[in-house]
Design a protein around this motif. Structure first.
Motif, mmCIF file in Angstrom:
data_model
loop_
_atom_site.group_PDB
_atom_site.id
_atom_site.type_symbol
_atom_site.label_atom_id
_atom_site.label_comp_id
_atom_site.label_asym_id
_atom_site.label_seq_id
_atom_site.Cartn_x
_atom_site.Cartn_y
_atom_site.Cartn_z
ATOM 1 N N UNK A 159 47.221 37.389 35.049
ATOM 2 C CA UNK A 159 45.945 38.117 34.921
ATOM 3 C C UNK A 159 45.520 38.680 36.270
ATOM 4 N N UNK A 160 45.755 37.923 37.314
ATOM 5 C CA UNK A 160 45.330 38.364 38.640
ATOM 6 C C UNK A 160 46.404 39.211 39.318
ATOM 7 N N UNK A 161 47.504 39.426 38.621
ATOM 8 C CA UNK A 161 48.592 40.240 39.194
ATOM 9 C C UNK A 161 49.331 39.496 40.294
ATOM 10 N N UNK A 162 49.251 38.168 40.263
ATOM 11 C CA UNK A 162 49.929 37.361 41.291
ATOM 12 C C UNK A 162 51.216 36.800 40.718
ATOM 13 N N UNK A 163 52.175 36.604 41.609
ATOM 14 C CA UNK A 163 53.465 36.100 41.139
ATOM 15 C C UNK A 163 53.682 34.677 41.611
ATOM 16 N N UNK B 91 53.666 38.761 53.372
ATOM 17 C CA UNK B 91 53.938 38.855 51.944
ATOM 18 C C UNK B 91 52.810 39.674 51.287
ATOM 19 N N UNK B 92 53.142 40.806 50.630
ATOM 20 C CA UNK B 92 52.095 41.626 50.019
ATOM 21 C C UNK B 92 51.256 40.854 48.996
ATOM 22 N N UNK B 93 51.867 39.854 48.392
ATOM 23 C CA UNK B 93 51.127 39.032 47.428
ATOM 24 C C UNK B 93 49.994 38.266 48.112
ATOM 25 N N UNK B 94 50.188 37.923 49.363
ATOM 26 C CA UNK B 94 49.135 37.220 50.106
ATOM 27 C C UNK B 94 47.966 38.173 50.347
ATOM 28 N N UNK B 95 48.284 39.440 50.590
ATOM 29 C CA UNK B 95 47.224 40.428 50.773
ATOM 30 C C UNK B 95 46.416 40.572 49.476
ATOM 31 N N UNK B 96 47.110 40.593 48.369
ATOM 32 C CA UNK B 96 46.412 40.691 47.076
ATOM 33 C C UNK B 96 45.531 39.460 46.848
ATOM 34 N N UNK B 97 46.098 38.308 47.100
ATOM 35 C CA UNK B 97 45.366 37.055 46.937
ATOM 36 C C UNK B 97 44.115 37.045 47.820
ATOM 37 N N UNK B 98 44.294 37.510 49.047
ATOM 38 C CA UNK B 98 43.199 37.603 50.021
ATOM 39 C C UNK B 98 42.076 38.492 49.465
ATOM 40 N N UNK B 99 42.471 39.631 48.942
ATOM 41 C CA UNK B 99 41.519 40.603 48.410
ATOM 42 C C UNK B 99 40.742 40.004 47.234
ATOM 43 N N UNK B 100 41.446 39.266 46.374
ATOM 44 C CA UNK B 100 40.818 38.732 45.173
ATOM 45 C C UNK B 100 40.027 37.456 45.446
ATOM 46 N N UNK B 101 40.163 36.932 46.644
ATOM 47 C CA UNK B 101 39.412 35.717 46.990
ATOM 48 C C UNK B 101 37.933 36.019 47.218
ATOM 49 N N UNK B 102 37.595 37.301 47.243
ATOM 50 C CA UNK B 102 36.204 37.714 47.459
ATOM 51 C C UNK B 102 35.789 38.557 46.243
ATOM 52 N N UNK B 103 34.534 38.415 45.819
ATOM 53 C CA UNK B 103 34.079 39.226 44.692
ATOM 54 C C UNK B 103 34.187 40.708 45.043
ATOM 55 N N UNK B 104 34.580 41.540 44.085
ATOM 56 C CA UNK B 104 34.926 42.931 44.430
ATOM 57 C C UNK B 104 33.765 43.748 44.981
ATOM 58 N N UNK B 105 32.513 43.305 44.720
ATOM 59 C CA UNK B 105 31.401 44.115 45.241
ATOM 60 C C UNK B 105 30.969 43.683 46.645
ATOM 61 N N UNK B 106 31.470 42.541 47.096
ATOM 62 C CA UNK B 106 31.097 42.078 48.440
ATOM 63 C C UNK B 106 31.997 42.705 49.495
ATOM 64 N N UNK C 175 40.802 47.294 40.590
ATOM 65 C CA UNK C 175 40.728 47.878 39.249
ATOM 66 C C UNK C 175 41.993 47.623 38.438
ATOM 67 N N UNK C 176 43.104 47.336 39.123
ATOM 68 C CA UNK C 176 44.289 46.854 38.408
ATOM 69 C C UNK C 176 43.969 45.487 37.799
ATOM 70 N N UNK C 177 43.217 44.677 38.525
ATOM 71 C CA UNK C 177 42.866 43.340 38.021
ATOM 72 C C UNK C 177 41.872 43.448 36.866
ATOM 73 N N UNK C 178 40.939 44.379 36.985
ATOM 74 C CA UNK C 178 39.980 44.611 35.898
ATOM 75 C C UNK C 178 40.753 45.013 34.634
ATOM 76 N N UNK C 179 41.688 45.920 34.822
ATOM 77 C CA UNK C 179 42.498 46.355 33.682
ATOM 78 C C UNK C 179 43.266 45.182 33.084
ATOM 79 N N UNK C 180 43.926 44.382 33.930
ATOM 80 C CA UNK C 180 44.693 43.243 33.437
ATOM 81 C C UNK C 180 43.792 42.258 32.685
ATOM 82 N N UNK C 181 42.577 42.079 33.202
ATOM 83 C CA UNK C 181 41.689 41.123 32.556
ATOM 84 C C UNK C 181 41.254 41.630 31.173
#
Ligand SMILES: Nc1ncnc2c1ncn2[C@@H]1O[C@H](COP(=O)(O)OP(=O)(O)OP(=O)(O)O)[C@@H](O)[C@H]1O
Ligand SMILES: [Zn+2]
Length: 465
Positions: A405-409, A285-300, A48-54
């Motif tokens: 937009x994806x909150x990635x650095x 790296x916490x950024x890798x966890x975020x990237x991992x999470x966003x690699x899948x559609x949020x409802x799956x 939902x942070x990504x939804x907000x950023x988008x």
């Protein structure tokens, strides 16, 4: 075209039409702060942070509210077990929450309201529901009269009769009907409590969100969100409370993220199959966890394993390396070259593609595929004999904006030890090959990242500056 989002209420993708033009009023149910968050709990935070950023990227002004449940049964139980008081535990885990989600690249909400700081409006809300006949007091507790609310079950798509089958009255409960739920719970001896018209007690879990969402965002929200497990009963009950009070729709769009599973079972505190964010980010790296999470559609659903997380790291690094290579090349690039337009056109079309994917119910998985296409295109460009600053900058800007937009650095400050060592190795090789230009470039690149090299007879040493 408008952003399309899947609405749990209608079970359809719908165009997002805000209540007020250009604005998004969004409420996300936050954590119960009696423990560190696990990877499952971090999913709604990241999604939902990504939804907000988008939304912000698409020009909306987002008012983002996310609560802390800082008093409830779980907190009282934890306080008893640890021999501490509830506020001390809540404070500790609110701080831990901020630490974890900040590391994961989540922005703070506009407001993070806490239950204990909103007792007055919660009590007022309950009193109004009693006045309207939607709630009743029974021996110091207050219950919601579920059957009185016509639309009950509309969010989770269940009828009252289906729900009745699973409902029970527990021992000691003074409900009129098994479907009724608690709005206020009378305090047991020695428990933390607040004064109310019904005696000393504390609010139930569902009423807090209805009261705080209304206080900060008004009677009707654009979007209400949380994990899939919250749809029933939590969100269903929130709707019953809020709509009974105001007579208006509570939220126009309901969004729910899918589960993080382990061995195909929901990661949860009660099952004990959880991995804490606090622990995992010590080695990853916490950024890798975020990237991992966003690699899948949020409802799956995501079936989590450390191996999968490790696998995404290499992919994430590939994107960042493309960007770093662009920056390097900038210095040796020239002014305009003949085929600039061709490259810029291709970048434009990838940007459009990214927007198209994200407009389609925030499909970050496809959005990330587009980032890989961008990276491929950049790598291809870098194979050109001569490159133009203008094109390099355009590529770099695209990487920067879409990552943001994806909150990635893209930041090099997160270079891992192994990456630094790999660069040093590359530099050593360049020196052996007497390619001093390359070896100096690598030294400068590392310097920019605040890594200082020291060449000694025993080899190259490095430290962070
Ligand atoms: N395995 C999971 N996958 C995705 N989201 C989850 C998962 N577990 C919990 N959530 C979400 O995390 C958010 C925080 O929830 P909360 O603090 O109430 O967790 P919890 O219910 O105590 O966790 P647990 O389910 O482990 O007991 C909620 O939006 C919830 O839906
Ligand atoms: Zn809630």
């Amino acid at each position: 075209m408008a952003i399309q989002l899947y609405n749990t209420l209608t079970r359809k993708k719908e165009p997002f039409i805000p209540l007020e033009e250009g604005k998004v009023k969004m409420y996300v149910c936050g954590p119960t702060v009696y423990n560190y968050i696990h990877i499952g709990n971090s999913r709604p935070a990241i999604v939902f942070d990504t939804v907000r950023r988008y939304f912000e990227f698409r020009g909306y002004d987002v008012n983002f509210v996310s609560n802390f449940t800082d008093v409830d049964d779980k907190l009282i139980k934890a306080a008893n077990e640890l021999g501490e008081d509830v506020p001390a535990i809540a404070e500790r885990f609110i701080n831990a929450y901020f630490e974890d989600v900040t590391a994961l690249g989540c922005k703070q909400a506009d407001v993070h309201p806490r239950v204990t700081e909103n007792m007055d409006i919660i009590i007022e809300f309950i009193a109004s529901l009693i006045e309207k006949g939607y709630a009743y007091e029974a021996g110091g507790d207050v219950y919601y009269r579920t059957r009185k609310f016509d639309g009950y079950g509309k969010l989770s798509h269940q009828s009252i009769d289906e729900l009745k089958v699973g409902a029970r009255i527990e021992r000691g409960e003074k409900k009129e009907d098994a479907l009724d739920f608690a709005l206020w719970k009378t305090a047991k001896e020695g428990e933390i409590s607040w004064d109310s018209p019904w005696g000393k007690g504390r609010p139930g879990w569902h009423i807090e969100c209805s009261a705080m969402a209304r206080k900060y965002l008004g009677d009707t929200l654009d979007i209400h969100a949380g994990g899939q497990d919250l749809a029933f009963p939590h969100h269903e009950n929130e709707i019953a409370q809020s709509e009974a009070l105001t007579g208006k729709p509570f939220a126009r769009y309901w969004m729910h993220n899918g589960y993080i599973n382990i061995d195909n079972e929901k990661m949860s505190k009660s099952l004990g199959n959880f991995v804490l964010v606090h622990e995992i980010i010590k080695n990853h790296d916490p950024q890798v966890l975020r990237f991992f999470m966003l690699s899948v559609h949020y409802r799956n659903p995501i079936n989590y394993s450390e191996e999968l997380l490790e696998n995404t790291r290499a992919a994430f690094e590939r994107l960042k390396t493309s960007y770093q290579n662009l920056l390097h090349r900038r210095e040796s690039s020239t002014g305009l070259t003949d085929d600039n337009c061709q490259w810029v056109k291709q970048i434009d079309s990838l940007r459009e593609q990214f927007i198209k994917e994200m407009d389609d119910d925030f499909n970050t998985a496809n959005g990330i595929s587009v980032l890989f296409d961008l990276s491929k295109l950049a790598n291809q460009y870098l194979l050109e004999k001569s490159t133009a600053v203008e094109v390099i900058d355009r590529f770099a800007k695209e990487f920067e904006e879409l990552f943001e937009v994806l909150g990635l650095k893209l930041g090099s400050e997160e270079l891992l030890d192994e990456e630094i060592e790999a660069l040093i190795e590359k530099r050593n090789q360049a020196r052996k090959d007497r390619d001093f230009k390359l070896s100096d470039e690598i030294r400068d690149q590392l310097k920019e990242m605040n890594i200082i090299l020291e060449d000694t007879p025993q080899g190259t040493r490095w430290k962070r500056g």
